[in-house]
Design a protein around this motif. Structure first.
Motif, mmCIF file in Angstrom:
data_model
loop_
_atom_site.group_PDB
_atom_site.id
_atom_site.type_symbol
_atom_site.label_atom_id
_atom_site.label_comp_id
_atom_site.label_asym_id
_atom_site.label_seq_id
_atom_site.Cartn_x
_atom_site.Cartn_y
_atom_site.Cartn_z
ATOM 1 N N ILE A 165 14.121 28.918 72.284
ATOM 2 C CA ILE A 165 15.145 29.343 71.321
ATOM 3 C C ILE A 165 15.290 30.854 71.391
ATOM 4 N N ALA A 211 17.964 23.719 66.485
ATOM 5 C CA ALA A 211 17.284 23.523 67.765
ATOM 6 C C ALA A 211 16.325 22.340 67.695
ATOM 7 N N LEU A 248 11.224 23.806 74.664
ATOM 8 C CA LEU A 248 12.439 24.119 73.912
ATOM 9 C C LEU A 248 12.427 25.618 73.639
ATOM 10 N N SER A 294 17.513 27.999 64.174
ATOM 11 C CA SER A 294 16.135 27.536 64.337
ATOM 12 C C SER A 294 15.983 26.058 64.026
ATOM 13 N N SER A 335 14.499 33.547 65.749
ATOM 14 C CA SER A 335 14.101 32.139 65.838
ATOM 15 C C SER A 335 12.720 31.908 65.225
ATOM 16 N N TYR A 380 18.335 19.138 67.429
ATOM 17 C CA TYR A 380 18.905 18.814 68.738
ATOM 18 C C TYR A 380 17.912 17.992 69.552
ATOM 19 N N PHE A 383 26.578 20.928 68.672
ATOM 20 C CA PHE A 383 25.895 21.563 69.798
ATOM 21 C C PHE A 383 26.641 21.237 71.078
ATOM 22 N N VAL A 443 18.181 27.014 73.673
ATOM 23 C CA VAL A 443 19.086 26.840 72.536
ATOM 24 C C VAL A 443 19.436 28.215 72.003
ATOM 25 N N ILE A 464 24.802 26.366 69.809
ATOM 26 C CA ILE A 464 24.974 25.816 68.462
ATOM 27 C C ILE A 464 26.212 26.424 67.812
#
Length: 498
Positions: free
Chosen positions: A13, A125, A11, A122, A146, A128, A80, A47, A93
Motif C-alpha cells: 500500500i 486495500a 499487499l 488503508s 497507509s 480488496y 477499485f 494498492v 482506489i
C-alpha cells in the motif's frame, strides 16, 4: 511458519508510485521494490489512490464497486480499478476525495480530511484482498498515509479467519511526516476511545496516525541502518523516539538504485556517455552543462551542483549562507535545481543576482536537467539535517560527481568520506561533515575545493572509487524477503487492549 522457500503474497500500500505520481523517495521504492520482488517470483499487488491526475493510467482498467464501512459513523461507496503499471499488478482506489489536483495539499496547506482520505485507502486495500479472496502473507504499508492498515488489520479484522495468518510491515521513508489530524476524526475513521490515548494515537490533543500505527505493526522498518539508529534518539526521533525505542525491533534496509535510469554509460538524457572519470564524455558533459546554464565553459573551474526540495530538512538554510561566504573568495561555479520554500527560493535568486557569472538557480524540477547536472557537475552538495536514505548521493557516485554530505541517516551509509589524514584513498568516495552548521559545511567545502585544485590524482581516484559503487535492488530485496519471513515466523504482535 516458514515461507523462506515459497513465493510470498504481498499487499503493498502506497500513496505514490514512480511512473504514476511522485513527490519523493517513497515513490521510487513503491515501484522498484515490488518490481524486483515480482522478478523473483513473488506475488505483489500495489494498492494506491486513483488520483485525478493519474486518470489516463487507470480510467480504462476494469472497475469493481465496493461498499466500505470505515466505522460505525462513516461508510461510503468506493471502486477499485485493477490493472498493470509496467507489469506490476496495480489497484487504484476511487473515491471523490482523490479527485483533487493536489495529492496531499492544495499547494499551500494540507487537506483537513487527509486522515479520512488515507484511512479509506488503508481499509479499502484490505477489503480488496478479501473481495478477491487473495490472502496476503504480508500487508506492507508505507509512511503515515497507509499506517492505518496496521491498526485495521490488528483491530477491525482481529476475528477474521481470512487474515489470521497475515502479518503487517510498516516502512518509514520519512518519519518527520506523521499524519496529524484533529481529535474529532477518531470516531469517523474507527479509532475507538480506548485507542485514543497517549500510548497509541493521541498526541498533544491531536491524532497522530504514525504514532498509533507503531503500536500495531508486526514489524517496523526504515530505509537505512543509519536512520534506524537515529530514530531511537531524542535528537533524531522526530518527537517519537520513545515509541521507536520501545519497538521489539527497528530494521534499517538501505534503498537500492534503479541503474537502468541512472547510468552514465547509457543515460538517454546525456549527449555524451562515459564509463570512467577520465573518459572524454565526463568533461564534455560538464562543458555542455556550463553552456546550457550560461556559465563560462572552463574545465579548471569546479562546478558544484545541488538538486533538492527547498526545505530546512535538506540543509538549504546552511547552504545559502555558506555560499554567500564562499563566493566572496572562491571562483567556483554553483548550480542549484529545486523548488519549495519561497523565502529560500528568493534568497537563491538574490545569490544568483549578486554572482551572475558563478551561480545558477533553476526554480522547479526538470528530469533531463537533473541527469545532466549529475553528469556535468564535479561535486554534489547534500548538507541534509536528516536524510532517511537519500538517492541523489547514490546517483552522484555513479556519475563520478563526488558527493559532499552531512553524516546522517542514509548519507553516512552510502558515502565513504575522505579521512582527515587522507589515508583511505582506495576507498573514499566523497566528503562529509558532522555538525549541522554553516561553518562546518564551509570548512568541508573548502577542503573539497583544495583536493580538486591541488590533488587531481587523488580526486580522480575518488571518482573511480565512487563510480565502482553499486546499490542494487537485487541486494536490498534480499533483506526485505528475510524481514518478511522473520515476521511470518513470529506470532502476531500483541496489544494490551486487543
Amino acid at each position: 511458519m516458514s515461507k523462506s522457500s515459497q513465493p510470498l503474497k504481498i499487499l503493498f500500500i502506497a500513496s505514490e508510485v514512480e511512473g504514476l505520481i511522485k513527490t519523493g523517495g517513497l515513490a521510487d521504492v513503491a515501484y522498484a521494490l515490488p518490481k524486483t520482488l515480482i522478478s523473483l517470483g513473488h506475488d505483489v499487488r500495489i494498492v494506491m489512490p486513483a488520483y485525478e491526475t493519474t486518470k489516463t493510467h487507470w480510467e480504462s482498467w476494469p472497475s469493481t464497486q465496493l461498499h466500505l464501512e470505515l466505522s460505525a459513523f462513516y461508510d461510503c461507496e468506493i471502486s477499485f480499478r485493477a490493472g498493470q503499471h509496467d507489469s506490476i499488478p496495480t489497484i487504484a482506489i476511487e473515491h471523490p476525495t482523490f479527485k483533487r489536483l493536489g495529492i496531499y495539499d492544495d499547494g499551500q496547506h494540507g487537506y483537513d480530511d487527509n486522515i479520512l482520505r488515507f484511512s479509506i485507502l488503508s481499509k479499502a486495500a484490505l477489503h480488496y484482498a478479501k473481495s478477491e479472496q487473495w490472502q496476503p502473507d504480508i500487508v506492507h504499508g508505507n509512511d503515515w498515509q497507509s499506517a492505518m492498515a496496521m491498526f485495521y488489520l490488528a483491530e477491525h479484522f482481529k476475528g477474521d479467519d481470512f487474515f489470521k495468518d497475515t502479518r503487517s510491515v510498516l516502512t518509514l521513508h520519512n518519519a518527520a511526516y506523521q499524519g496529524h489530524a484533529q481529535a474529532h476524526w477518531h470516531q469517523t475513521v474507527g479509532i475507538h476511545e480506548r485507542f485514543y490515548q497517549q500510548e497509541d494515537f493521541e498526541d498533544h490533543g491531536q491524532i497522530n496516525l504514525l504514532k498509533g500505527a507503531l503500536s500495531f505493526a508486526d514489524t517496523v522498518s526504515t530505509v537505512s541502518p543509519g536512520y534506524a539508529a537515529e530514530l531511537i534518539t531524542p535528537e533524531g526521533g522526530h518527537g517519537l523516539h520513545f515509541k521507536f525505542s520501545a519497538l521489539p525491533q527497528l530494521t534499517g534496509i538501505l534503498n537500492g538504485c534503479d541503474y537502468s535510469q541512472w547510468d552514465p554509460e547509457q543515460d538517454s538524457h546525456l549527449n555524451h556517455h562515459y564509463a570512467t572519470p577520465t573518459d572524454p564524455g565526463k568533461s564534455a558533459n560538464k562543458a555542455n552543462l556550463q553552456k546550457e546554464l550560461g556559465l563560462e565553459e572552463s574545465s579548471e573551474t569546479p562546478l558544484l551542483v545541488a538538486i533538492c526540495r527547498l526545505t530546512d530538512q535538506k540543509g538549504i538554510h546552511l547552504l545559502i549562507p555558506m555560499l554567500w561566504n564562499l563566493l566572496q573568495f572562491s571562483k567556483c561555479q554553483v548550480a542549484i535545481l529545486g523548488s519549495g520554500d519561497k523565502k529560500l527560493a528568493d534568497e537563491l535568486d538574490r545569490l544568483q543576482h549578486r554572482y551572475p557569472d558563478q551561480v545558477r538557480f533553476i526554480n522547479g524540477y526538470n528530469v533531463g536537467l537533473s541527469h545532466r547536472m549529475e553528469a556535468g557537475g564535479d561535486a554534489f552538495l547534500m548538507p541534509s539535517i536528516f536524510e532517511p536514505c537519500g538517492l541523489n548521493q547514490i546517483y552522484s557516485l555513479r556519475y563520478g560527481t563526488l558527493p559532499l554530505v552531512r553524516s546522517t541517516g542514509g548519507l553516512k551509509d552510502s558515502v565513504t568520506p575522505l579521512s582527515a589524514a587522507q589515508r583511505n584513498v582506495k576507498s573514499a568516495t566523497g566528503f562529509c561533515f558532522e555538525e549541522p552548521t554553516e561553518q562546518a559545511l564551509l570548512k568541508e567545502t573548502m577542503r573539497l575545493l583544495n583536493v580538486y585544485h591541488e590533488k587531481p590524482m587523488l580526486w580522480q581516484q575518488m571518482q573511480t572509487n565512487a563510480m565502482a559503487q553499486r546499490f542494487l535492488w537485487s541486494k536490498s530485496v534480499k533483506h526485505y524477503i528475510k524481514m518478511y519471513c522473520d515476521t511470518l515466523a513470529k506470532p502476531k504482535r500483541s496489544h494490551p487492549l486487543i
